[in-house]
Design an enzyme around this catalytic site. Structure first.
Site, short mmCIF file in Angstrom:
data_model
loop_
_atom_site.label_atom_id
_atom_site.label_comp_id
_atom_site.label_asym_id
_atom_site.label_seq_id
_atom_site.Cartn_x
_atom_site.Cartn_y
_atom_site.Cartn_z
N LYS A 160 0.72 -1.33 0.49
CA LYS A 160 0.06 -0.21 0.20
C LYS A 160 1.10 1.34 -0.20
O LYS A 160 0.52 2.06 -1.18
CB LYS A 160 -0.74 -0.19 0.96
CG LYS A 160 -2.26 0.76 1.54
CD LYS A 160 -3.35 0.54 2.18
CE LYS A 160 -3.29 0.89 3.10
NZ LYS A 160 -2.60 1.88 4.27
N LYS A 195 -4.85 5.82 14.38
CA LYS A 195 -5.42 4.79 13.02
C LYS A 195 -6.45 5.01 12.90
O LYS A 195 -6.91 6.13 13.23
CB LYS A 195 -4.31 3.50 13.21
CG LYS A 195 -3.28 3.94 13.61
CD LYS A 195 -1.96 3.96 12.95
CE LYS A 195 -0.53 3.96 12.70
NZ LYS A 195 0.25 4.94 11.73
N ARG A 209 -7.45 -2.90 9.69
CA ARG A 209 -6.97 -4.33 9.81
C ARG A 209 -7.33 -5.11 11.55
O ARG A 209 -7.20 -6.02 11.71
CB ARG A 209 -5.67 -3.36 10.46
CG ARG A 209 -4.27 -3.25 9.25
CD ARG A 209 -3.34 -3.05 9.52
NE ARG A 209 -2.65 -1.89 8.66
CZ ARG A 209 -2.64 -2.09 7.48
NH1 ARG A 209 -2.52 -4.04 6.86
NH2 ARG A 209 -1.64 -1.61 6.67
N ASP A 258 1.78 -0.66 12.20
CA ASP A 258 0.99 -1.18 11.05
C ASP A 258 0.21 -3.39 11.62
O ASP A 258 -0.82 -3.31 11.43
CB ASP A 258 0.55 -1.20 10.25
CG ASP A 258 0.16 0.66 9.04
OD1 ASP A 258 0.00 0.95 10.45
OD2 ASP A 258 0.72 0.56 8.11
N ARG A 301 -8.90 12.06 12.17
CA ARG A 301 -7.67 11.26 12.23
C ARG A 301 -7.10 13.00 12.03
O ARG A 301 -7.19 14.35 11.69
CB ARG A 301 -7.11 10.57 10.75
CG ARG A 301 -7.61 9.41 11.65
CD ARG A 301 -6.84 7.87 10.43
NE ARG A 301 -6.09 7.99 10.98
CZ ARG A 301 -5.50 7.52 9.56
NH1 ARG A 301 -6.01 6.74 8.73
NH2 ARG A 301 -3.56 6.56 10.12
N GLY A 306 -5.20 8.00 5.37
CA GLY A 306 -4.48 9.14 6.09
C GLY A 306 -3.20 8.96 4.93
O GLY A 306 -3.08 9.74 5.38
N GLN A 355 4.82 8.73 6.77
CA GLN A 355 3.15 9.77 6.29
C GLN A 355 3.84 11.64 6.12
O GLN A 355 4.23 12.71 5.13
CB GLN A 355 2.23 9.85 6.70
CG GLN A 355 1.93 8.42 6.48
CD GLN A 355 -0.02 8.28 7.70
OE1 GLN A 355 -0.01 9.04 7.93
NE2 GLN A 355 -0.34 7.02 6.94
N ARG A 382 -7.03 2.19 17.61
CA ARG A 382 -6.21 0.30 17.49
C ARG A 382 -5.69 0.12 18.43
O ARG A 382 -6.30 -1.24 18.96
CB ARG A 382 -5.49 0.45 16.13
CG ARG A 382 -5.26 -0.61 15.96
CD ARG A 382 -4.00 -0.26 14.25
NE ARG A 382 -5.20 -0.43 13.27
CZ ARG A 382 -5.02 0.17 11.59
NH1 ARG A 382 -3.20 -0.14 12.21
NH2 ARG A 382 -5.00 -0.05 10.58
#
Ligand code: S3P
Length: 438
Positions: free
Chosen positions: A20, A345, A393, A318, A121, A93, A168, A349
């Site tokens: 990804k 996330k 996820r 992740d 977020r 995101g 990011q 999470r």
């Protein structure tokens, strides 16, 4: 969807979708390069399709030639055009934050938004450094999207020390630095995935990486002429994690996963599972498109609990939900340290992973930013209905837990799996899993 214990072990070849992170970057850099780039193995999940649509809205010609086979005719650094409408990045995101970097350093006005998860977020982490380069931002309270960006045609190169370990944020700054005269410098106390650095070089940019004793320093020379390039996207190690852990947990399983990305800044899960007693064999190591790749072979193993240091988090950020599932089926206590970032996330999470396990009869606790799991071996009791909270996820982790639970495990919503792993249940059932609509 419901997942239950299969009668036999999992077997076969799991061909997981493309990475990804690399897929987003390939589309973005292709759009900023001159000429036509060819991307093979692109992840055709919803997150990446949002990036493809956004790059089209910015004037690049993005076409699909076949399964995972895409072409991007770029406009050159500085050449993107103002989008006519709001850019909706869906659940992603990565798409929103990386794109903010590109938009900030072009003289255009744009608005980014996303689904209910993405609109919760934090975007201030990119707004703050990008504002220093001369762009202006307006967002909702707390730096939430929708986010309006008045970009600048005269972006300044910035020097920025990352306050949170985030690839990011690093990537947004580097992408903005492409259209700024001079050297853009990012300092990261803890190394995060370096796909942007690798791919920028692959497209002809000058990127240097050094260590100043306090961490990694990345320097990018601005205004490069990016040239089109071919990218073969490797299988996503973060997606491979789900069938891989499933094979570890289901007795008599043996599966292979060909062509998985093995960038050392992504492989924390494999190292952790090895410490827990998993025998993961890596064969046919090679370099593909500037990234290390290999074939994985894994079979069922009895796992034991471990203590995972906070410093490992960026290399497996992740993978904590699926690692927690593995820990629930291990014998002994596992402590996963330093998980504050999991709270921002696709869902919270940290809370969602704890709830996933607790709702299926596993003893679990959150202490500050650590997750503590008291594993009692497989099978776990199961029988829960997991709230996935728009988080792919969490959904896939719950379905894997069901394969190793006495009673089936159900999830409230399987749709978000499409963001990163189209065909997940089909692939798992092809290996012998039992996942079906409720
Ligand atoms: C990503 C970086 C990570 C990761 C995300 C993809 C990227 O996010 O969780 O799935 O492609 O750069 P952070 O930068 O927020 O850690």
């Amino acid at each position: 969807m419901v997942s239950r214990r299969p009668a036999r072990g999992l077997a076969g070849v799991a061909r997981v979708p493309g990475d990804k992170s690399i897929s987003h970057r390939a589309l973005m850099l292709g759009a900023l390069a001159l000429g036509e780039s060819r991307i093979t193995g692109l992840l055709e999940g919803e997150d990446v399709l949002r990036t493809a649509a956004a790059m089209r809205a910015l004037g690049a010609a993005v076409t699909r030639e076949g399964d995972g086979d895409w072409r991007v005719a770029g406009r050159g650094v500085g050449g993107i055009v103002e989008p006519e409408d709001v850019l909706d990045m869906g659940n992603s995101g990565t798409a929103a934050r990386l794109l903010a970097g590109i938009l900030a350093s072009h003289p255009i006005f744009s608005v980014l938004t996303g689904d209910a998860s993405l609109r919760r977020r934090p975007m201030r982490r990119v707004m703050t450094p990008l504002a220093a380069s001369g762009a202006t931002f307006s967002a909702r309270a707390g730096g939430r999207m929708p986010l309006a960006i008045a970009g600048t045609g005269a972006a300044l190169p910035i020097t920025y020390r990352l306050p949170v370990a985030s690839a990011q944020v690093k990537s947004a700054i580097l992408l903005a630095g492409l259209n700024a005269r001079g050297i853009t410098r990012v300092e990261e106390p803890v190394a995060t995935r370096d796909h942007s650095e690798n791919m920028l070089r692959h497209f002809g940019a000058s990127v240097s990486v050094s260590d100043d004793g306090e961490g990694r320093v990345i320097e990018l020379a601005g205004l490069p002429e990016l040239r089109c390039a071919d990218i073969a996207v490797p299988g996503d190690p973060s997606s491979a994690a789900f069938p891989l852990v499933a094979a570890l947990l289901v007795p008599d399983s043996a599966i292979t996963l060909p062509g998985i990305g093995l960038n050392p800044l992504r492989t924390g899960l494999f190292a952790t599972l090895a410490e827990m007693g998993a025998g993961i064999v890596i064969e046919n190591r090679r370099i593909s498109g500037g990234e290390p790749v290999g074939d994985l072979a894994v079979r069922h193993a009895a796992l034991r609990g471990v203590d995972v240091p906070a410093a490992r988090a960026p290399s497996m950020i992740d993978e904590y939900p699926i690692l927690a599932v593995a820990a629930a089926c291990a014998r002994g206590t596992t402590r996963l340290r330093g998980l504050a970032e999991l709270r921002v996330k696709e869902s919270d999470r940290l809370a969602a992973t704890a709830a996933l396990l607790a709702g299926n009869g596993v003893r679990v606790a959150i202490e500050d930013d650590d997750l503590i799991i008291h594993g009692a071996g497989a099978p776990t009791p199961g029988g829960g209905m997991v709230a996935t909270g728009m988080d792919h996820r969490i959904a896939m982790s719950a379905l894997v837990l069901g394969l190793a639970s006495v009673a089936p495990v159900a999830i409230d919503d399987a749709r978000f799996i499409e963001t990163s792993f189209p065909g997940f249940a089909h692939l798992m059932n092809g290996l012998g899993a039992a996942m079906a609509p409720a």
